[in-house]
Design a protein around this motif. Structure first.
Motif, mmCIF file in Angstrom:
data_model
loop_
_atom_site.group_PDB
_atom_site.id
_atom_site.type_symbol
_atom_site.label_atom_id
_atom_site.label_comp_id
_atom_site.label_asym_id
_atom_site.label_seq_id
_atom_site.Cartn_x
_atom_site.Cartn_y
_atom_site.Cartn_z
ATOM 1 N N UNK A 64 -2.080 -7.082 7.340
ATOM 2 C CA UNK A 64 -1.278 -8.280 7.080
ATOM 3 C C UNK A 64 0.128 -7.847 6.635
ATOM 4 N N UNK A 65 0.726 -6.944 7.418
ATOM 5 C CA UNK A 65 2.065 -6.435 7.070
ATOM 6 C C UNK A 65 3.105 -7.550 7.069
ATOM 7 N N UNK A 66 2.869 -8.592 7.897
ATOM 8 C CA UNK A 66 3.756 -9.764 7.936
ATOM 9 C C UNK A 66 4.044 -10.255 6.521
ATOM 10 N N UNK A 67 3.034 -10.186 5.619
ATOM 11 C CA UNK A 67 3.210 -10.659 4.250
ATOM 12 C C UNK A 67 3.448 -9.514 3.267
ATOM 13 N N UNK A 68 2.821 -8.373 3.503
ATOM 14 C CA UNK A 68 2.965 -7.261 2.545
ATOM 15 C C UNK A 68 4.420 -6.822 2.411
ATOM 16 N N UNK A 69 5.200 -6.966 3.488
ATOM 17 C CA UNK A 69 6.612 -6.560 3.405
ATOM 18 C C UNK A 69 7.385 -7.414 2.399
ATOM 19 N N UNK A 70 6.851 -8.577 2.039
ATOM 20 C CA UNK A 70 7.543 -9.458 1.088
ATOM 21 C C UNK A 70 7.212 -9.137 -0.363
ATOM 22 N N UNK A 71 6.161 -8.341 -0.577
ATOM 23 C CA UNK A 71 5.698 -8.118 -1.946
ATOM 24 C C UNK A 71 6.708 -7.282 -2.730
ATOM 25 N N UNK A 72 6.916 -7.614 -4.010
ATOM 26 C CA UNK A 72 7.930 -6.873 -4.771
ATOM 27 C C UNK A 72 7.598 -5.395 -4.955
ATOM 28 N N UNK A 73 6.328 -5.009 -4.786
ATOM 29 C CA UNK A 73 5.955 -3.594 -4.875
ATOM 30 C C UNK A 73 5.211 -3.206 -3.605
ATOM 31 N N UNK A 74 5.497 -2.014 -3.077
ATOM 32 C CA UNK A 74 4.786 -1.539 -1.887
ATOM 33 C C UNK A 74 3.288 -1.495 -2.167
ATOM 34 N N UNK A 75 2.501 -1.891 -1.160
ATOM 35 C CA UNK A 75 1.046 -1.870 -1.299
ATOM 36 C C UNK A 75 0.472 -0.956 -0.225
ATOM 37 N N UNK A 76 -0.093 0.187 -0.659
ATOM 38 C CA UNK A 76 -0.780 1.086 0.275
ATOM 39 C C UNK A 76 -2.271 0.761 0.252
ATOM 40 N N UNK A 77 -3.003 1.375 1.180
ATOM 41 C CA UNK A 77 -4.452 1.136 1.256
ATOM 42 C C UNK A 77 -5.122 1.370 -0.107
ATOM 43 N N UNK A 78 -4.763 2.481 -0.773
ATOM 44 C CA UNK A 78 -5.394 2.811 -2.056
ATOM 45 C C UNK A 78 -5.091 1.734 -3.099
ATOM 46 N N UNK A 79 -3.872 1.170 -3.034
ATOM 47 C CA UNK A 79 -3.496 0.096 -3.981
ATOM 48 C C UNK A 79 -4.339 -1.149 -3.730
ATOM 49 N N UNK A 80 -4.476 -1.494 -2.450
ATOM 50 C CA UNK A 80 -5.262 -2.698 -2.112
ATOM 51 C C UNK A 80 -6.698 -2.517 -2.590
ATOM 52 N N UNK A 81 -7.257 -1.316 -2.371
ATOM 53 C CA UNK A 81 -8.625 -1.052 -2.796
ATOM 54 C C UNK A 81 -8.737 -1.164 -4.327
ATOM 55 N N UNK A 82 -7.747 -0.615 -5.029
ATOM 56 C CA UNK A 82 -7.771 -0.670 -6.506
ATOM 57 C C UNK A 82 -7.662 -2.111 -7.003
ATOM 58 N N UNK A 83 -6.881 -2.941 -6.306
ATOM 59 C CA UNK A 83 -6.753 -4.360 -6.709
ATOM 60 C C UNK A 83 -8.089 -5.074 -6.500
ATOM 61 N N UNK A 84 -8.717 -4.849 -5.344
ATOM 62 C CA UNK A 84 -10.036 -5.464 -5.112
ATOM 63 C C UNK A 84 -11.039 -4.991 -6.167
ATOM 64 N N UNK A 85 -10.975 -3.674 -6.512
ATOM 65 C CA UNK A 85 -11.921 -3.162 -7.502
ATOM 66 C C UNK A 85 -11.665 -3.805 -8.876
ATOM 67 N N UNK A 111 -12.298 -4.580 3.409
ATOM 68 C CA UNK A 111 -11.322 -5.617 3.042
ATOM 69 C C UNK A 111 -9.938 -4.993 2.873
ATOM 70 N N UNK A 112 -9.881 -3.833 2.208
ATOM 71 C CA UNK A 112 -8.588 -3.171 1.975
ATOM 72 C C UNK A 112 -7.957 -2.743 3.298
ATOM 73 N N UNK A 113 -8.805 -2.265 4.211
ATOM 74 C CA UNK A 113 -8.286 -1.877 5.530
ATOM 75 C C UNK A 113 -7.718 -3.104 6.258
ATOM 76 N N UNK A 114 -8.461 -4.220 6.203
ATOM 77 C CA UNK A 114 -7.982 -5.444 6.860
ATOM 78 C C UNK A 114 -6.702 -5.964 6.212
ATOM 79 N N UNK A 115 -6.614 -5.844 4.886
ATOM 80 C CA UNK A 115 -5.404 -6.320 4.193
ATOM 81 C C UNK A 115 -4.177 -5.549 4.680
ATOM 82 N N UNK A 116 -4.364 -4.268 5.027
ATOM 83 C CA UNK A 116 -3.245 -3.460 5.523
ATOM 84 C C UNK A 116 -2.693 -4.010 6.840
#
Ligand SMILES: [Zn+2]
Length: 384
Positions: A360-381, A353-358
């Motif tokens: 979706x850069x079309x939307x991640x570029x809008x997020x107020x904080x950069x989201x790397x793969x490790x961040x996405x994985x930590x959020x899912x966890x 899921x974290x890999x797939x979320x990466x």
């Protein structure tokens, strides 16, 4: 100084029982053979009866397409396009939730100007013209009636979007009576989705502007105040109209100031597990708010002061923390799964899921904080 552009649908009608005037509105757009995109549930609930009667009275022939699937797969959209061509349609209505409206957008486009779907995924790749298009939302909601976006599910379980100004309708028609019978879980999931739209639009990094900000704040005030009542007693027409307006304002906002990491992390959940869009957003919502807090403290504080009277004079840190706590409490009160594990998500799948979320850069570029793969994985966890 601000520099921005802002687009929305040219005409928005908000009117109780307005669906009973659909015939007149369609005729006003020069439509004589209408293709109406909806789902079977709405037909069974008799929500189409008034609209169909008005079309007949106005002399507008209607073909009803009720095979819309949730999170529309490419194939079901292509089937709808073929059916519209076969019917000789000269206008399209989307009547339903986000899936019906997203399908209707592409039917209006592709029945008029043939293009292969894989060629138009992305921003600004579609060509016009399209058929006249009316959107009638029956949830509050996706805001799809005022967004230039259609989200589909590809054969390999990815969610992909067509984004084009051609997808704004000619008319968005809001009739809150159509939402009176929505069950509490649908009201809750779609209402939380609309709140996410308002918040992510207000904190968006690249296209934030004074108009989208004003709409996002008003949207969040309406949605935050009315969601509990709408979930607990769906029969109050004023509460339902407030929810529909909140959803509309949030849609107008994020159409111009796009959403971020909540949606980027929600899409893989929809693609892999077929979970409803509102639920997938809700499942990662609070974990993303906490992740963003350090980068978005000032903006969260503004939102906190806008919805929490006791925070009006509070300093940023306090108001932002109160905001995250208040939204978390709203989410926790909703009558559906709160943890990824309770929604059937497998812990072993989180890296995929974290890999797939990466992607979706079309939307991640809008997020107020950069989201790397490790961040996405930590959020899912954190949401597991
Ligand atoms: Zn959404």
């Amino acid at each position: 100084m601000s520099q921005f552009s802002f687009e929305t649908a040219p005409k928005i009608i908000c009117e109780q029982d307005g669906a009973n005037r659909l015939g007149e509105i369609a005729k006003g757009l020069g439509i004589s053979r209408l293709f109406l995109v909806t789902d079977v549930g709405l037909i069974k609930a008799k929500l189409l009866d008034g609209a169909l009667a008005s079309l007949a009275a106005a002399g507008v022939a209607a073909t009803v397409f009720s095979d819309v699937l949730a999170d529309p797969p490419e194939l079901s959209v292509q089937a709808a396009v073929e059916a519209a061509r076969a019917a000789g349609a000269d206008g399209v209505v989307g009547f339903g939730g986000g899936s019906s409206m997203d399908t209707a957008k592409l039917v209006a486009l592709l029945a008029r100007t043939a293009q292969a779907l894989p060629d138009i995924y992305g921003i600004g790749l579609a060509r016009g013209p399209r058929l006249p298009l009316i959107q009638v939302p029956t949830t509050a909601g996706t805001g799809s009636e005022v967004t230039p976006i259609s989200i589909l599910t590809t054969p390999n379980h990815e969610k992909k979007g067509v984004v084009s100004p051609l997808l704004y309708p000619d008319v968005a028609l809001l009739d809150s009576r159509l939402t009176l019978g929505l069950p509490p879980t649908v009201t809750a999931m779609t209402g939380i989705d609309a709140m996410v739209h308002a918040i992510e639009s207000f904190t968006t990094r690249l296209k934030k502007n004074p108009l989208s900000d004003a709409l996002a704040i008003k949207a969040l005030q309406l949605l935050y105040a009315n969601l509990p009542a709408a979930v607990n007693d769906g029969t109050d027409a004023t509460v339902r109209e407030n929810m529909l307006l909140g959803s509309l304002f949030a849609g107008m906002a994020f159409a111009n100031a796009p959403v971020g990491a909540v949606h980027a992390l929600a899409y893989p959940l929809g693609g892999h597990y077929g979970l409803p869009h509102g639920l997938t957003n809700s499942l990662v919502f609070v974990a993303v708010l906490k992740f963003n807090l350090a980068a978005a403290e000032g903006l969260y504080a503004e939102l906190g002061r806008a919805i929490l009277p006791d925070q009006r004079g509070a300093a940023d840190r306090e108001a932002a923390a109160a905001f995250v706590a208040a939204i978390s409490a709203r989410v926790a009160a909703m009558p559906y799964a709160q943890r990824l594990r309770d929604a059937g998500v497998k812990q072993d799948d989180l890296p995929v899921l974290a890999r797939d979320a990466m992607n979706v850069q079309r939307l991640l570029v809008n997020n107020p904080r950069d989201v790397a793969y490790e961040d996405a994985l930590a959020i899912y966890q954190a949401a597991f």
